[in-house]
Design a protein around this motif. Structure first.
Motif, PDB file in Angstrom:
ATOM      1  N   ILE A  80       0.838  -1.190   0.000  1.00 48.34           N
ATOM      2  CA  ILE A  80       0.000   0.000   0.000  1.00 48.34           C
ATOM      3  C   ILE A  80       0.880   1.249   0.000  1.00 48.34           C
ATOM      4  CG2 ILE A  80      -1.889  -1.137   1.215  1.00 48.34           C
ATOM      5  CD1 ILE A  80      -1.028   0.486   3.731  1.00 48.34           C
ATOM      6  N   SER A  81       0.330   2.349  -0.482  1.00 46.49           N
ATOM      7  CA  SER A  81       0.989   3.648  -0.409  1.00 46.49           C
ATOM      8  C   SER A  81      -0.036   4.679   0.027  1.00 46.49           C
ATOM      9  CB  SER A  81       1.580   4.051  -1.764  1.00 46.49           C
ATOM     10  OG  SER A  81       2.091   5.371  -1.720  1.00 46.49           O
ATOM     11  N   ARG A  82       0.316   5.444   1.046  1.00 42.58           N
ATOM     12  CA  ARG A  82      -0.579   6.493   1.541  1.00 42.58           C
ATOM     13  C   ARG A  82      -0.243   7.859   0.931  1.00 42.58           C
ATOM     14  NH1 ARG A  82      -3.340   4.928   6.308  1.00 42.58           N
ATOM     15  NH2 ARG A  82      -4.237   2.907   5.803  1.00 42.58           N
ATOM     16  N   GLY A  83       0.791   7.922   0.081  1.00 42.03           N
ATOM     17  CA  GLY A  83       1.145   9.175  -0.566  1.00 42.03           C
ATOM     18  C   GLY A  83       1.533  10.263   0.408  1.00 42.03           C
ATOM     19  N   SER A  84       2.387   9.910   1.367  1.00 37.67           N
ATOM     20  CA  SER A  84       2.690  10.846   2.443  1.00 37.67           C
ATOM     21  C   SER A  84       4.145  11.294   2.427  1.00 37.67           C
ATOM     22  CB  SER A  84       2.384  10.177   3.790  1.00 37.67           C
ATOM     23  OG  SER A  84       2.758  10.997   4.870  1.00 37.67           O
ATOM     24  N   SER A  91       1.919  11.919   8.850  1.00 40.90           N
ATOM     25  CA  SER A  91       2.982  11.112   8.256  1.00 40.90           C
ATOM     26  C   SER A  91       3.329   9.886   9.086  1.00 40.90           C
ATOM     27  CB  SER A  91       4.227  11.967   8.027  1.00 40.90           C
ATOM     28  OG  SER A  91       4.686  12.530   9.236  1.00 40.90           O
ATOM     29  N   VAL A  92       3.341  10.009  10.396  1.00 38.40           N
ATOM     30  CA  VAL A  92       3.698   8.864  11.237  1.00 38.40           C
ATOM     31  C   VAL A  92       2.634   7.774  11.133  1.00 38.40           C
ATOM     32  CG1 VAL A  92       4.077   8.089  13.603  1.00 38.40           C
ATOM     33  CG2 VAL A  92       5.092  10.226  12.820  1.00 38.40           C
ATOM     34  N   ALA A  93       1.380   8.174  11.138  1.00 34.71           N
ATOM     35  CA  ALA A  93       0.301   7.191  10.986  1.00 34.71           C
ATOM     36  C   ALA A  93       0.375   6.525   9.623  1.00 34.71           C
ATOM     37  CB  ALA A  93      -1.055   7.867  11.175  1.00 34.71           C
ATOM     38  N   ALA A  94       0.672   7.309   8.587  1.00 31.02           N
ATOM     39  CA  ALA A  94       0.793   6.736   7.243  1.00 31.02           C
ATOM     40  C   ALA A  94       1.936   5.738   7.196  1.00 31.02           C
ATOM     41  CB  ALA A  94       1.023   7.857   6.222  1.00 31.02           C
ATOM     42  N   ALA A  95       3.076   6.099   7.755  1.00 32.87           N
ATOM     43  CA  ALA A  95       4.232   5.205   7.740  1.00 32.87           C
ATOM     44  C   ALA A  95       3.946   3.911   8.490  1.00 32.87           C
ATOM     45  CB  ALA A  95       5.441   5.918   8.341  1.00 32.87           C
ATOM     46  N   ARG A  96       3.270   4.010   9.623  1.00 31.13           N
ATOM     47  CA  ARG A  96       2.970   2.803  10.391  1.00 31.13           C
ATOM     48  C   ARG A  96       2.043   1.866   9.607  1.00 31.13           C
ATOM     49  NH1 ARG A  96       2.508   5.918  16.183  1.00 31.13           N
ATOM     50  NH2 ARG A  96       4.640   5.482  16.859  1.00 31.13           N
ATOM     51  N   THR A 136      13.829   8.683  -3.313  1.00 27.34           N
ATOM     52  CA  THR A 136      12.562   9.103  -2.733  1.00 27.34           C
ATOM     53  C   THR A 136      12.139  10.460  -3.276  1.00 27.34           C
ATOM     54  OG1 THR A 136      11.340   9.357  -0.656  1.00 27.34           O
ATOM     55  CG2 THR A 136      13.575  10.266  -0.722  1.00 27.34           C
ATOM     56  N   PHE A 137      10.849  10.749  -3.096  1.00 31.47           N
ATOM     57  CA  PHE A 137      10.255  12.042  -3.418  1.00 31.47           C
ATOM     58  C   PHE A 137       9.350  12.412  -2.252  1.00 31.47           C
ATOM     59  CE2 PHE A 137      10.970   9.759  -7.384  1.00 31.47           C
ATOM     60  CZ  PHE A 137      11.689  10.690  -8.124  1.00 31.47           C
ATOM     61  N   PRO A 138       9.137  13.690  -2.005  1.00 33.20           N
ATOM     62  CA  PRO A 138       8.301  14.068  -0.865  1.00 33.20           C
ATOM     63  C   PRO A 138       6.921  13.423  -0.866  1.00 33.20           C
ATOM     64  CG  PRO A 138       9.489  15.975  -1.665  1.00 33.20           C
ATOM     65  CD  PRO A 138       9.763  14.863  -2.651  1.00 33.20           C
ATOM     66  N   SER A 139       6.340  13.252  -2.035  1.00 33.17           N
ATOM     67  CA  SER A 139       4.973  12.727  -2.087  1.00 33.17           C
ATOM     68  C   SER A 139       4.868  11.242  -1.752  1.00 33.17           C
ATOM     69  CB  SER A 139       4.372  12.966  -3.471  1.00 33.17           C
ATOM     70  OG  SER A 139       5.139  12.304  -4.470  1.00 33.17           O
ATOM     71  N   VAL A 140       6.002  10.540  -1.720  1.00 33.42           N
ATOM     72  CA  VAL A 140       5.973   9.104  -1.402  1.00 33.42           C
ATOM     73  C   VAL A 140       7.069   8.762  -0.392  1.00 33.42           C
ATOM     74  CG1 VAL A 140       4.897   8.284  -3.533  1.00 33.42           C
ATOM     75  CG2 VAL A 140       7.376   8.670  -3.467  1.00 33.42           C
ATOM     76  N   ALA A 141       7.433   9.705   0.449  1.00 31.51           N
ATOM     77  CA  ALA A 141       8.591   9.522   1.326  1.00 31.51           C
ATOM     78  C   ALA A 141       8.402   8.388   2.329  1.00 31.51           C
ATOM     79  CB  ALA A 141       8.903  10.819   2.054  1.00 31.51           C
ATOM     80  N   THR A 142       7.224   8.280   2.929  1.00 34.58           N
ATOM     81  CA  THR A 142       7.018   7.196   3.891  1.00 34.58           C
ATOM     82  C   THR A 142       6.991   5.842   3.187  1.00 34.58           C
ATOM     83  OG1 THR A 142       4.608   7.527   3.808  1.00 34.58           O
ATOM     84  CG2 THR A 142       5.834   8.656   5.561  1.00 34.58           C
ATOM     85  N   TYR A 143       6.380   5.788   2.012  1.00 34.84           N
ATOM     86  CA  TYR A 143       6.366   4.557   1.214  1.00 34.84           C
ATOM     87  C   TYR A 143       7.791   4.140   0.866  1.00 34.84           C
ATOM     88  CZ  TYR A 143       5.496   1.551  -2.874  1.00 34.84           C
ATOM     89  OH  TYR A 143       5.478   0.514  -3.790  1.00 34.84           O
ATOM     90  N   SER A 144       8.616   5.087   0.449  1.00 32.89           N
ATOM     91  CA  SER A 144      10.006   4.783   0.108  1.00 32.89           C
ATOM     92  C   SER A 144      10.733   4.190   1.305  1.00 32.89           C
ATOM     93  CB  SER A 144      10.725   6.048  -0.355  1.00 32.89           C
ATOM     94  OG  SER A 144      10.178   6.543  -1.550  1.00 32.89           O
ATOM     95  N   ALA A 145      10.496   4.747   2.478  1.00 31.67           N
ATOM     96  CA  ALA A 145      11.153   4.235   3.682  1.00 31.67           C
ATOM     97  C   ALA A 145      10.764   2.774   3.939  1.00 31.67           C
ATOM     98  CB  ALA A 145      10.795   5.101   4.881  1.00 31.67           C
ATOM     99  N   HIS A 183      -2.083   7.953 -11.463  1.00 29.83           N
ATOM    100  CA  HIS A 183      -2.008   9.418 -11.512  1.00 29.83           C
ATOM    101  C   HIS A 183      -0.708   9.918 -12.128  1.00 29.83           C
ATOM    102  CE1 HIS A 183       0.269   8.222  -7.999  1.00 29.83           C
ATOM    103  NE2 HIS A 183       0.841   9.412  -7.997  1.00 29.83           N
ATOM    104  N   VAL A 184       0.233   9.021 -12.409  1.00 27.12           N
ATOM    105  CA  VAL A 184       1.560   9.419 -12.892  1.00 27.12           C
ATOM    106  C   VAL A 184       1.551   9.533 -14.414  1.00 27.12           C
ATOM    107  CG1 VAL A 184       3.996   8.781 -13.021  1.00 27.12           C
ATOM    108  CG2 VAL A 184       2.688   8.322 -10.927  1.00 27.12           C
ATOM    109  N   ASP A 185       2.002  10.668 -14.917  1.00 29.51           N
ATOM    110  CA  ASP A 185       2.098  10.882 -16.358  1.00 29.51           C
ATOM    111  C   ASP A 185       3.537  10.611 -16.790  1.00 29.51           C
ATOM    112  OD1 ASP A 185       1.716  11.585 -18.978  1.00 29.51           O
ATOM    113  OD2 ASP A 185       1.708  13.746 -18.599  1.00 29.51           O
ATOM    114  N   ALA A 186       3.852   9.345 -16.999  1.00 32.42           N
ATOM    115  CA  ALA A 186       5.208   8.930 -17.376  1.00 32.42           C
ATOM    116  C   ALA A 186       5.113   7.537 -17.985  1.00 32.42           C
ATOM    117  CB  ALA A 186       6.118   8.915 -16.151  1.00 32.42           C
TER     118      ALA A 186
END
Length: 235
Positions: A80-84, A91-96, A136-145, A183-186
């Motif tokens: 899953i990704s919360r886009g956080s 952010s902490v809740a999203a990462a958990r 990483t990118f800010p919009s997916v930073a917790t997911y990257s971690a 949502h990614v245009d690539a």
């Protein structure tokens, strides 16, 4: 090992890459394919055995292991990704939440199925990671971690399961043509291609599969003076 005549267990198998893994296993001649999802009624591909499984629930993992004692290939695909970002109010809740599915889930599944794989000749574990394990990118930073943690998990499992003959294959990929990247245009890689390459990696005995140009480019940049993970993305 060969996918032909193997018994494959796939988490998150109802759509996206998980569904592609199920299709590819059947096409490769797997003897049986288990498709796990929180709602087993969403597993509709003919030839796939539905399994009710939320990878964050220990009791459901134990039940799946009891019911599927013939597994020889475990595919840890659910994610899953919360886009956080890292500094936002949630952010902490999203990462958990992401860690429970993306890190602790594969860890729990691998621990639970390890004796099954050993009893069935060793087999293989395929962990679906991401190019975002290495940048990483800010919009997916917790997911990257969480994906970085899962990469370390894969490397540790490979060491600890080598003695019983179990392969551990990490699969890295950038943008895929799935709901998560809608949502990614690539340019995006087909999940069918990623699944094919992952199983090919299992059969070749590879520790790691780099399934697209993005993941290959990131890995190649590790030894540069400014590796990809140290670069600040453009605004």
């Amino acid at each position: 090992m060969n996918i032909k005549d193997s018994v494959v267990f796939i988490t998150g198998a109802n759509r996206g890459l998980g569904l592609a893994f199920a299709k590819a296993a059947l096409a490769a001649g797997a003897r049986k394919v288990y498709g796990a999802a929180r709602d087993p009624k969403t597993i509709t591909l003919p030839g796939v055995v539905p399994v009710a499984l939320d990878v964050t629930q220990p009791a459901q993992i134990e039940a799946a292991v009891r019911a599927c004692g013939d597994v020889s290939v475990l595919v840890n695909n659910a994610g899953i990704s919360r886009g956080s970002n890292l500094l936002g109010p949630d952010s902490v809740a999203a990462a958990r939440a992401e860690l429970e599915t993306n890190f602790f889930g594969p860890w729990a599944l691998s621990r639970a199925f390890a004796p099954v794989l050993a009893a069935n000749g060793g087999g293989a574990i395929v962990n679906v990671l991401s190019a975002l394990a290495w940048t990483t990118f800010p919009s997916v930073a917790t997911y990257s971690a969480t994906k970085s943690a899962a990469w370390s998990l894969s490397n540790g499992l490979r060491n600890e399961l080598a003695g019983q003959g179990t392969q551990v294959v990490s699969v890295h990929v950038g943008y895929m043509d799935t709901d998560m990247a809608a949502h990614v245009d690539a340019p995006k890689t087909s999940p069918d291609e990623v699944a094919r390459l992952a199983y090919e990696g299992v059969e070749k005995g590879l520790p790691e599969v780099l399934a697209d140009a993005i993941s290959r480019g990131l890995k190649q940049g590790f030894s540069s003076d400014t590796p990809p993970y140290a670069q600040v993305p453009a605004a």
